[in-house]
Design an enzyme around this catalytic site. Structure first.
Site, short mmCIF file in Angstrom:
data_model
loop_
_atom_site.label_atom_id
_atom_site.label_comp_id
_atom_site.label_asym_id
_atom_site.label_seq_id
_atom_site.Cartn_x
_atom_site.Cartn_y
_atom_site.Cartn_z
N ASP A 198 67.54 -164.97 11.88
CA ASP A 198 67.47 -163.52 11.39
C ASP A 198 68.13 -162.96 10.17
O ASP A 198 68.14 -162.55 9.16
CB ASP A 198 67.01 -162.45 12.23
CG ASP A 198 68.13 -162.24 13.35
OD1 ASP A 198 68.98 -162.96 13.28
OD2 ASP A 198 67.87 -161.28 14.12
N ALA B 182 67.06 -158.17 29.67
CA ALA B 182 66.92 -159.58 29.63
C ALA B 182 66.49 -160.57 28.55
O ALA B 182 66.05 -161.60 28.40
CB ALA B 182 65.51 -159.85 30.80
N HIS C 146 69.03 -167.06 15.91
CA HIS C 146 70.15 -166.59 14.85
C HIS C 146 69.91 -167.12 13.35
O HIS C 146 70.78 -167.34 12.62
CB HIS C 146 71.41 -167.28 15.31
CG HIS C 146 71.96 -166.96 16.54
ND1 HIS C 146 73.07 -165.84 16.59
CD2 HIS C 146 71.59 -166.81 18.08
CE1 HIS C 146 73.44 -165.72 17.81
NE2 HIS C 146 72.54 -166.30 18.53
N TYR D 22 78.48 -163.33 18.75
CA TYR D 22 77.56 -163.11 17.91
C TYR D 22 78.31 -162.66 16.61
O TYR D 22 77.86 -163.12 15.65
CB TYR D 22 76.82 -161.78 18.52
CG TYR D 22 75.70 -161.33 17.52
CD1 TYR D 22 74.47 -162.00 17.32
CD2 TYR D 22 75.81 -160.43 16.88
CE1 TYR D 22 73.36 -161.83 16.70
CE2 TYR D 22 74.88 -159.77 15.74
CZ TYR D 22 73.60 -160.47 15.76
OH TYR D 22 72.85 -160.03 14.84
N SER E 222 63.61 -157.44 25.02
CA SER E 222 63.32 -156.23 24.02
C SER E 222 62.75 -155.29 24.73
O SER E 222 61.90 -154.61 24.27
CB SER E 222 62.88 -156.78 22.63
OG SER E 222 63.33 -155.64 21.74
N SER E 223 63.21 -154.70 25.81
CA SER E 223 62.76 -153.34 26.34
C SER E 223 62.95 -152.37 25.44
O SER E 223 62.43 -151.45 25.58
CB SER E 223 63.38 -152.92 27.76
OG SER E 223 65.00 -152.91 27.64
N ASP F 122 62.69 -157.85 16.72
CA ASP F 122 61.95 -157.15 17.92
C ASP F 122 61.16 -156.12 17.74
O ASP F 122 59.98 -155.94 18.37
CB ASP F 122 62.95 -156.50 18.71
CG ASP F 122 64.31 -157.44 19.06
OD1 ASP F 122 64.01 -158.63 19.02
OD2 ASP F 122 65.16 -157.04 19.73
N GLU G 246 67.39 -147.77 16.17
CA GLU G 246 68.22 -148.43 17.06
C GLU G 246 69.52 -148.88 16.32
O GLU G 246 70.62 -148.81 16.86
CB GLU G 246 67.57 -149.78 17.48
CG GLU G 246 68.57 -150.69 18.30
CD GLU G 246 67.66 -151.66 19.35
OE1 GLU G 246 66.47 -151.12 19.66
OE2 GLU G 246 68.44 -152.22 20.33
P1 ADP Z 1 66.73 -155.22 25.82
O1 ADP Z 1 67.10 -156.81 25.65
O2 ADP Z 1 66.10 -155.24 27.12
O3 ADP Z 1 66.34 -154.52 24.61
P2 ADP Z 1 68.85 -153.39 25.13
O4 ADP Z 1 70.14 -153.27 25.81
O5 ADP Z 1 68.55 -153.44 23.82
O6 ADP Z 1 68.23 -154.53 26.09
O7 ADP Z 1 68.23 -152.24 25.71
C1 ADP Z 1 67.98 -151.80 26.95
C2 ADP Z 1 68.19 -149.98 27.13
O8 ADP Z 1 67.07 -149.49 26.68
C3 ADP Z 1 68.47 -149.65 28.48
O9 ADP Z 1 69.72 -149.77 28.87
C4 ADP Z 1 67.75 -148.27 28.43
O10 ADP Z 1 68.83 -147.38 27.81
C5 ADP Z 1 66.63 -148.32 27.41
N1 ADP Z 1 65.29 -148.61 28.33
C6 ADP Z 1 64.49 -149.57 28.18
N2 ADP Z 1 63.74 -149.83 28.91
C7 ADP Z 1 63.71 -148.42 29.53
C8 ADP Z 1 62.99 -147.60 30.29
N3 ADP Z 1 61.77 -147.91 30.70
N4 ADP Z 1 63.22 -146.30 30.64
C9 ADP Z 1 64.34 -145.72 30.10
N5 ADP Z 1 65.22 -146.57 29.36
C10 ADP Z 1 64.99 -147.94 28.92
MG MG Z 2 67.14 -154.52 22.56
#
Ligand code: ADP
Ligand code: MG
Length: 382
Positions: free
Chosen positions: A37, A122, A35, A223, A125-126, A171, A159
Site C-alpha cells: 500500500d 488481531a 506492504h 514497519y 481492523s476493529s 482498511d 484514524e
Molecule cells: P485493529 O488491528 O483491531 O484495528 P487497532 O489498534 O488499530 O487494532 O485498533 C484497536 C482499537 O480500536 C482499540 O484499542 C479500541 O480503542 C478501538 N476499538 C476497536 N473495537 C472497539 C470496540 N468494540 N469498542 C470500543 N473500542 C474499540
Molecule cells: Mg486498526
C-alpha cells in the site's frame, strides 16, 4: 443476544427511546498484497462476517454521547470540544465528527451505542469497523450524500489525524466498499477499485483464519524501517514508487542497488504487486490452485525477502501446507497475527487440529481459528 439487539438495548438504556436506525460495518482481512500500500501498489482485502454495530440517533444540540457495550463504558463530549490527537477508544468515534466537520459537512450531535465482534488488535481492523460504521450512520442521519470512497477517506482521516495512527486506506476502503462474495481490488495510487468474485464454496473450498495470538511490540519500529528501505530503493532506482518497477528484467534492475537488503525488500514489493494482479486473474478464471500457489509464494517472500514473519506464523503455514492446504500465508503487517489458509472444506477440521497440535507441542497457546466468508461492506441494517 445478537449485536444488533445488544446495541438497540444499549441505546434505549442511554436515551430512553429507540434509535433512528442501526448500522453495521465489517472488519477485513487481506487475501494478498502485503506492504504494497505505501509503495503505491495493489491490495486485495475482503470483508469479514465479524462487524461493528451501531445504534444511532440525531440530537438537536451539539452533544455526542457514546455507549460501548463491549467495554461497559460511556463517553460524552460536545462538537465544540473536538480536537485532534486524542487517546482512548472513543477517539475513533469522536474523531469522525471532527473529520466530517473539517471537510465542511454539516453534522450535529448524536447518541450512539456501539458493539463489535471484530477482535481487537488481531489485524482484522476493529478500528476501521468502528470508524466506518459511524461515518455510514452520520452520512444517513444528516443526509450528507458522501460518495463511498470519500466516506472511506474520511474514516481514514479520523484514524490518521484524530487518533494519530499513520495507516493507509485499505482498511476503511474494505470496510466501506466490499460486497458479499467478493474481494476488493484496490489500486493504492489511483484508488481504482474492482469487485473480484471470491466464491470459494462453489468449488468446495474455504479460507480458514488462524490467529496465532502472537503480537510483537517492536512491529511499529520494523514497519518504519521497511518503509524507509522502500523509499530509499525507489529513489536509487529513479522511480516515484516501487510500484513503478516492472517485473521484466527485475533481477538486472535490482542488481544495481548498493545493499543486498534493499534488493530483497524491493523484490518483495514488486513481486507481491504482481501476485495481487495474478490472484485477481486466477479468481476471475476460477483457478483456485493458482490462488493457493500465489498465497504460499507471498508468504515465502514475506519470510525471506521482507523478513516480517516470525516462528509462530511460519509454523502455522508450514503445518497447514503439510496437511493438505492449497495455499497459506501470514496476513497483515507482520511479526505475528493471523494466517490465511486456503483448503478444501472437507480438510478444514483436520487442518485446524494439526496446527493446534503443533502449537501446543511447541509450548504455544492453541490458536484461535474461524472460517472467513467474504461478507458485505458497511450499510444500514433497518
Ligand atoms: P485493529 O488491528 O483491531 O484495528 P487497532 O489498534 O488499530 O487494532 O485498533 C484497536 C482499537 O480500536 C482499540 O484499542 C479500541 O480503542 C478501538 N476499538 C476497536 N473495537 C472497539 C470496540 N468494540 N469498542 C470500543 N473500542 C474499540
Ligand atoms: Mg486498526
Amino acid at each position: 443476544m445478537t449485536l444488533d439487539l445488544a446495541v438497540h438495548e444499549a441505546y434505549r438504556n442511554l436515551t430512553g427511546r429507540d434509535p433512528d436506525s442501526i448500522w453495521r460495518a465489517p472488519g477485513r482481512i487481506n487475501l494478498i498484497g502485503e506492504h504494497t500500500d505505501y509503495n503505491d501498489g495493489f491490495v486485495l482485502p475482503f470483508a469479514l462476517p465479524q462487524a461493528a454495530y451501531l445504534a444511532a440517533g440525531r440530537r438537536e444540540d451539539d452533544m455526542i454521547r457514546i455507549a460501548s457495550v463491549d467495554l461497559g463504558e460511556q463517553f460524552e463530549t460536545t462538537l465544540a470540544e473536538l480536537a485532534p490527537n486524542q487517546d482512548g477508544w472513543h477517539s475513533y468515534l469522536a474523531g469522525v465528527f471532527w473529520a466530517l466537520r473539517e471537510a465542511g459537512h454539516q453534522v450535529g450531535g448524536a447518541d450512539l451505542a456501539l458493539a463489535s465482534d471484530v477482535p481487537i488488535g488481531a489485524g482484522l481492523s476493529s478500528s476501521a469497523a468502528i470508524e466506518c460504521v459511524l461515518v455510514e450512520a452520520l452520512n444517513d442521519l444528516y443526509e450528507l450524500g458522501i460518495a463511498p470512497m470519500d466516506r472511506a477517506k474520511l474514516a481514514r482521516r479520523t484514524e490518521n489525524a484524530y487518533v494519530g495512527a499513520p495507516t493507509g486506506l485499505m482498511d476503511q476502503a474494505a470496510s466501506t466498499l466490499c460486497t458479499e462474495g467478493h474481494a476488493l481490488f484496490l489500486d493504492c495510487r489511483s484508488l481504482e477499485v474492482q469487485q473480484v468474485p471470491l466464491d470459494l464454496a462453489a468449488h468446495g473450498q474455504a479460507i480458514l483464519v488462524i490467529d496465532t495470538l502472537t503480537r510483537h511490540s517492536h512491529a511499529d519500529g520494523e514497519y518504519a524501517t521497511r518503509r524507509a528501505d522502500c523509499e530509499r530503493a525507489s529513489e536509487l532506482l529513479g522511480v516515484p514508487a516501487l510500484r513503478d518497477v516492472a517485473m521484466e528484467g527485475l533481477d538486472d534492475r535490482l542488481a544495481g542497488l548498493p545493499e543486498e537488503r534493499l534488493v530483497r525488500r524491493a523484490r518483495h514489493v514488486v513481486t507481491e504487486d504482481q501476485r495481487v494482479l495474478d490472484a485477481c486473474a486466477a479468481l476471475r478464471s476460477d483457478d483456485l490452485v493458482r490462488l493457493g500457489e500465489l498465497m504460499t509464494a507471498s508468504h515465502a517472500s514475506m519470510r525471506d525477502d521482507y523478513e516480517i514473519t516470525e516462528p509462530s506464523v511460519d509454523l502455522a503455514v508450514e503445518v497447514a501446507l503439510a496437511n493438505g492446504a492449497s495455499g497459506a500465508r501470514m496476513t497483515g503487517g507482520g511479526f505475528g497475527g493471523c494466517v490465511l489458509v486456503l483448503a478444501d472444506q472437507t480438510r478444514l477440521d483436520a487442518l485446524a487440529a494439526a496446527v493446534t497440535a503443533a502449537f501446543v507441542e511447541s509450548g504455544r497457546s492453541a490458536p484461535a481459528t474461524f472460517i472467513a466468508l467474504p461478507a458485505a461492506g458497511a450499510g444500514r441494517l433497518i
